[in-house]
Design a protein around this motif. Structure first.
Motif, PDB file in Angstrom:
ATOM      1  N   VAL A 164       0.835  -0.627   0.005  1.00 56.46           N
ATOM      2  CA  VAL A 164      -0.292   0.273   0.303  1.00 56.46           C
ATOM      3  C   VAL A 164       1.205   0.953   0.298  1.00 56.46           C
ATOM      4  O   VAL A 164       1.025   2.029  -0.713  1.00 56.46           O
ATOM      5  CB  VAL A 164      -0.865   0.115   1.243  1.00 56.46           C
ATOM      6  N   VAL A 165       2.062   1.477   0.834  1.00 57.42           N
ATOM      7  CA  VAL A 165       3.445   2.431   1.270  1.00 57.42           C
ATOM      8  C   VAL A 165       3.659   2.657  -0.699  1.00 57.42           C
ATOM      9  O   VAL A 165       3.888   3.866  -1.020  1.00 57.42           O
ATOM     10  CB  VAL A 165       3.825   2.265   2.344  1.00 57.42           C
ATOM     11  N   MET A 166       3.912   1.516  -1.517  1.00 57.27           N
ATOM     12  CA  MET A 166       4.235   1.241  -2.434  1.00 57.27           C
ATOM     13  C   MET A 166       3.947   1.757  -3.126  1.00 57.27           C
ATOM     14  O   MET A 166       4.194   2.718  -4.222  1.00 57.27           O
ATOM     15  CB  MET A 166       5.125   0.123  -2.705  1.00 57.27           C
ATOM     16  N   CYS A 167       2.454   1.781  -2.825  1.00 61.23           N
ATOM     17  CA  CYS A 167       1.007   2.683  -4.390  1.00 61.23           C
ATOM     18  C   CYS A 167       1.403   3.794  -3.743  1.00 61.23           C
ATOM     19  O   CYS A 167       0.625   4.696  -5.226  1.00 61.23           O
ATOM     20  CB  CYS A 167       0.001   1.348  -3.782  1.00 61.23           C
ATOM     21  N   VAL A 168       1.434   4.664  -2.821  1.00 62.86           N
ATOM     22  CA  VAL A 168       0.942   5.666  -2.833  1.00 62.86           C
ATOM     23  C   VAL A 168       2.484   6.417  -3.357  1.00 62.86           C
ATOM     24  O   VAL A 168       2.283   7.176  -3.571  1.00 62.86           O
ATOM     25  CB  VAL A 168       0.876   6.112  -0.906  1.00 62.86           C
ATOM     26  N   LEU A 169       3.635   5.838  -3.163  1.00 69.58           N
ATOM     27  CA  LEU A 169       4.592   6.092  -3.922  1.00 69.58           C
ATOM     28  C   LEU A 169       4.768   6.347  -5.363  1.00 69.58           C
ATOM     29  O   LEU A 169       5.850   6.947  -5.343  1.00 69.58           O
ATOM     30  CB  LEU A 169       6.084   5.412  -2.607  1.00 69.58           C
ATOM     31  N   VAL A 170       4.036   5.396  -5.830  1.00 71.70           N
ATOM     32  CA  VAL A 170       4.739   4.845  -7.561  1.00 71.70           C
ATOM     33  C   VAL A 170       4.568   6.088  -7.850  1.00 71.70           C
ATOM     34  O   VAL A 170       5.708   6.639  -9.007  1.00 71.70           O
ATOM     35  CB  VAL A 170       3.333   4.605  -7.949  1.00 71.70           C
ATOM     36  N   GLY A 171       3.619   7.463  -7.482  1.00 69.34           N
ATOM     37  CA  GLY A 171       3.990   8.832  -8.626  1.00 69.34           C
ATOM     38  C   GLY A 171       5.559   9.400  -8.625  1.00 69.34           C
ATOM     39  O   GLY A 171       6.405   9.570  -9.014  1.00 69.34           O
ATOM     40  N   PRO A 172       5.711   9.747  -7.169  1.00 65.63           N
ATOM     41  CA  PRO A 172       7.496  10.342  -7.031  1.00 65.63           C
ATOM     42  C   PRO A 172       8.037   9.482  -7.440  1.00 65.63           C
ATOM     43  O   PRO A 172       8.894   9.826  -7.905  1.00 65.63           O
ATOM     44  CB  PRO A 172       6.792  10.033  -4.990  1.00 65.63           C
ATOM     45  N   ILE A 173       8.116   8.180  -7.138  1.00 65.93           N
ATOM     46  CA  ILE A 173       9.091   7.202  -7.556  1.00 65.93           C
ATOM     47  C   ILE A 173       9.099   7.721  -9.677  1.00 65.93           C
ATOM     48  O   ILE A 173      10.349   7.141 -10.205  1.00 65.93           O
ATOM     49  CB  ILE A 173       9.008   5.977  -7.086  1.00 65.93           C
ATOM     50  N   ILE A 174       8.063   7.584  -9.943  1.00 67.57           N
ATOM     51  CA  ILE A 174       8.223   7.604 -10.887  1.00 67.57           C
ATOM     52  C   ILE A 174       9.108   8.563 -11.921  1.00 67.57           C
ATOM     53  O   ILE A 174       9.823   9.060 -13.162  1.00 67.57           O
ATOM     54  CB  ILE A 174       7.352   7.747 -11.739  1.00 67.57           C
ATOM     55  N   LEU A 175       8.453   9.783 -11.382  1.00 68.33           N
ATOM     56  CA  LEU A 175       8.921  10.824 -11.873  1.00 68.33           C
ATOM     57  C   LEU A 175      10.327  11.041 -11.324  1.00 68.33           C
ATOM     58  O   LEU A 175      11.394  11.747 -12.175  1.00 68.33           O
ATOM     59  CB  LEU A 175       7.889  12.216 -10.574  1.00 68.33           C
ATOM     60  N   ILE A 176      11.332  10.548 -10.453  1.00 68.87           N
ATOM     61  CA  ILE A 176      12.668  10.479  -9.747  1.00 68.87           C
ATOM     62  C   ILE A 176      13.113   9.502 -10.995  1.00 68.87           C
ATOM     63  O   ILE A 176      13.881   9.589 -11.266  1.00 68.87           O
ATOM     64  CB  ILE A 176      13.140   9.531  -8.894  1.00 68.87           C
ATOM     65  N   ASN A 177      12.352   8.760 -11.684  1.00 66.30           N
ATOM     66  CA  ASN A 177      12.752   7.240 -12.363  1.00 66.30           C
ATOM     67  C   ASN A 177      13.197   8.755 -13.869  1.00 66.30           C
ATOM     68  O   ASN A 177      14.167   8.332 -14.302  1.00 66.30           O
ATOM     69  CB  ASN A 177      11.922   7.023 -12.455  1.00 66.30           C
ATOM     70  N   ARG A 178      11.994   9.250 -14.115  1.00 67.91           N
ATOM     71  CA  ARG A 178      12.502  10.160 -15.028  1.00 67.91           C
ATOM     72  C   ARG A 178      13.899  11.051 -14.929  1.00 67.91           C
ATOM     73  O   ARG A 178      14.214  11.726 -15.902  1.00 67.91           O
ATOM     74  CB  ARG A 178      10.771  11.079 -15.551  1.00 67.91           C
ATOM     75  N   VAL A 179      13.606  11.978 -14.086  1.00 65.89           N
ATOM     76  CA  VAL A 179      14.831  12.880 -13.465  1.00 65.89           C
ATOM     77  C   VAL A 179      16.326  12.552 -13.331  1.00 65.89           C
ATOM     78  O   VAL A 179      17.745  12.742 -14.063  1.00 65.89           O
ATOM     79  CB  VAL A 179      14.242  13.876 -12.382  1.00 65.89           C
ATOM     80  N   PHE A 180      16.390  11.584 -12.799  1.00 65.99           N
ATOM     81  CA  PHE A 180      17.279  10.389 -12.567  1.00 65.99           C
ATOM     82  C   PHE A 180      17.292   8.934 -12.774  1.00 65.99           C
ATOM     83  O   PHE A 180      17.095   8.159 -12.306  1.00 65.99           O
ATOM     84  CB  PHE A 180      17.822   9.820 -10.525  1.00 65.99           C
ATOM     85  N   LYS A 181      17.970   9.297 -14.389  1.00 67.49           N
ATOM     86  CA  LYS A 181      17.352   8.265 -15.148  1.00 67.49           C
ATOM     87  C   LYS A 181      18.679   6.932 -15.059  1.00 67.49           C
ATOM     88  O   LYS A 181      19.747   7.370 -14.691  1.00 67.49           O
ATOM     89  CB  LYS A 181      17.333   7.637 -16.796  1.00 67.49           C
ATOM     90  N   VAL A 182      18.596   5.619 -14.979  1.00 67.41           N
ATOM     91  CA  VAL A 182      18.954   4.374 -14.684  1.00 67.41           C
ATOM     92  C   VAL A 182      19.170   3.550 -15.871  1.00 67.41           C
ATOM     93  O   VAL A 182      17.775   3.423 -16.252  1.00 67.41           O
ATOM     94  CB  VAL A 182      18.882   3.630 -13.606  1.00 67.41           C
ATOM     95  N   LYS A 183      20.862   3.657 -16.588  1.00 67.56           N
ATOM     96  CA  LYS A 183      20.484   2.687 -17.957  1.00 67.56           C
ATOM     97  C   LYS A 183      21.230   1.316 -17.193  1.00 67.56           C
ATOM     98  O   LYS A 183      21.999   1.255 -16.284  1.00 67.56           O
ATOM     99  CB  LYS A 183      21.446   3.739 -18.334  1.00 67.56           C
ATOM    100  N   GLY A 184      20.067   0.161 -18.021  1.00 69.62           N
ATOM    101  CA  GLY A 184      21.403  -0.843 -18.387  1.00 69.62           C
ATOM    102  C   GLY A 184      20.035  -1.673 -16.858  1.00 69.62           C
ATOM    103  O   GLY A 184      21.155  -2.517 -16.768  1.00 69.62           O
ATOM    104  N   ASN A 185      19.227  -1.353 -16.451  1.00 65.33           N
ATOM    105  CA  ASN A 185      19.007  -2.623 -15.425  1.00 65.33           C
ATOM    106  C   ASN A 185      18.896  -3.678 -15.645  1.00 65.33           C
ATOM    107  O   ASN A 185      18.903  -4.405 -16.819  1.00 65.33           O
ATOM    108  CB  ASN A 185      17.491  -2.213 -14.816  1.00 65.33           C
ATOM    109  N   ALA A 186      18.868  -4.662 -15.224  1.00 68.42           N
ATOM    110  CA  ALA A 186      18.873  -6.280 -15.112  1.00 68.42           C
ATOM    111  C   ALA A 186      17.543  -6.035 -14.335  1.00 68.42           C
ATOM    112  O   ALA A 186      16.921  -6.030 -13.643  1.00 68.42           O
ATOM    113  CB  ALA A 186      19.806  -6.956 -13.732  1.00 68.42           C
ATOM    114  N   LYS A 187      17.098  -6.759 -15.390  1.00 65.78           N
ATOM    115  CA  LYS A 187      15.355  -7.207 -15.575  1.00 65.78           C
ATOM    116  C   LYS A 187      15.344  -8.144 -14.634  1.00 65.78           C
ATOM    117  O   LYS A 187      13.708  -8.684 -14.248  1.00 65.78           O
ATOM    118  CB  LYS A 187      15.065  -7.330 -17.033  1.00 65.78           C
TER     119      LYS A 187
END
Length: 355
Positions: A332-355
């Motif tokens: 539930v906490v993660m669902c609340v934090l999804v929006g901020p995390i998406i924005l963080i991922n867009r600003v501080f991009k991570v390349k080559g994630n291991a899937k």
């Protein structure tokens, strides 16, 4: 084909390795334990305990000879680990690949010994305090955090060197170390115990879920199953026999959050925020449910092995007192934090994630 590095790349890595020396100095000069003896407050650093001949206060021995030897050897181990890591970088620069792996492997062994010995000593003081030899006996939380951060930083760098397919940038190493340290603090100090033999409700999975969302399932697995699992196993003090299933297997499922978030986001080719938001929540929920199942499996297998004979129903009821609520609250906490995390991922991009 191996990537060619310039001198500047190695200088940066050497500066990072040297920064560990600074962290090490802070670690051994920071207050380790504080207590009251004869009406006076004493605050002692790790280095003082190692090298003071007589650790006697209020007529009681704080550290005996055997424990002092362990502490001194742990200090030598972590210094040796850093030196071997730097030597590995130097040999790598001169293309002496035959020796590089041996230096990194030896560095890992010394690092593991350091973590075990320091955490053992921490646990020793916790048990010793039950004798009430000293008043207001307290082990420094800051010292424990320094140990965790230092261990995670060196461990991640060594993992990136030993397993070349796993690439960790400085950003990833720092973020992972901080989030794992936060998860350990939440697990140790912000929890609701519900069982006498372990089992509690906490928010510890949240920082580990964030690692998986930021860097992918495999790196989430390393952070949760290996680093967080090993550290909390040592801190909890139930014995290393609990590690394989209660910690490693049970916690490695946290990485599934990152796997399913990345999988669902492949369907958002237009990169629209609203669609990504919904797909990310779906990935968190699906990955969280599977992580809960994996955690159930690990704890129950461990219960059958360590507490035999025990029935399936009794084992399931025991695990159900804390696993579902912990995972539900964290999801539930993660669902609340999804929006901020998406924005963080867009600003501080991570390349080559291991899937």
């Amino acid at each position: 084909m191996k990537e060619t590095k310039t001198l500047s790349n190695y200088i940066k890595e050497l500066l990072v390795a040297l920064s560990f020396v600074i962290l090490l100095i802070l670690l051994f000069t920071t207050k380790f334990v504080s207590f009251t003896a004869n009406g006076k407050l004493f605050s002692i650093s790790f280095a003082t305990i190692c090298f003071t001949e007589a650790n006697i206060f209020n007529g009681a021995i704080l550290v005996n000879g055997t424990t002092q030897i362990i502490l001194i050897s742990s200090l030598c181990a972590v210094v040796g680990s850093i030196i071997l890591f730097i030597l590995g970088l130097i040999f790598d620069y001169f293309n002496r690949e035959k020796f590089v792996k041996y230096y990194y492997l030896a560095s890992v062994i010394l690092l593991v010994y350091f973590a075990f010995s320091v955490l053992f000593t921490n646990y020793y003081f916790s048990i010793y305090n039950t004798n009430e030899a000293f008043d207001d006996f307290e082990i420094s939380t800051l010292f424990s955090i320094f140990v965790i951060v230092l261990t995670c930083l060196i461990g991640l760098l060594l993992a990136s060197k030993l397993f070349e397919g796993i690439k960790y940038s400085i950003q990833e190493i720092c973020e992972t170390a901080i989030l794992v340290g936060l998860a350990v603090v939440l697990d140790q100090f912000v929890k609701i115990p519900v069982q006498a033999n372990g089992g509690s409700i906490s928010f510890a999975p949240v920082p580990l879920f964030i690692i998986a969302m930021r860097y992918g399932g495999f790196k989430g697995f390393i952070a949760s199953g290996l680093f967080f699992g090993l550290i909390t196993c040592l801190l909890d003090g139930y014995g290393f026999q609990c590690f394989p299933f209660d910690y490693f297997i049970a916690l490695c499922g946290y990485g599934l959050i990152g796997t399913f978030v990345n999988f669902f986001n492949k369907f958002n080719k237009e990169k629209k925020f609203n669609k990504q938001y919904g797909l990310t929540i779906a990935g968190v929920v699906v990955g969280g449910i599977l992580a809960t199942i994996v955690r159930y499996f690990g704890h129950m297998v461990s219960g059958f092995i360590l507490y035999a004979p025990i029935s399936f129903v009794d084992n399931f009821i025991y695990q159900s007192t804390y696993v579902p609520l912990t995972m539900l609250v964290s999801i539930v906490v993660m669902c609340v934090l999804v929006g901020p995390i998406i924005l963080i991922n867009r600003v501080f991009k991570v390349k080559g994630n291991a899937k």
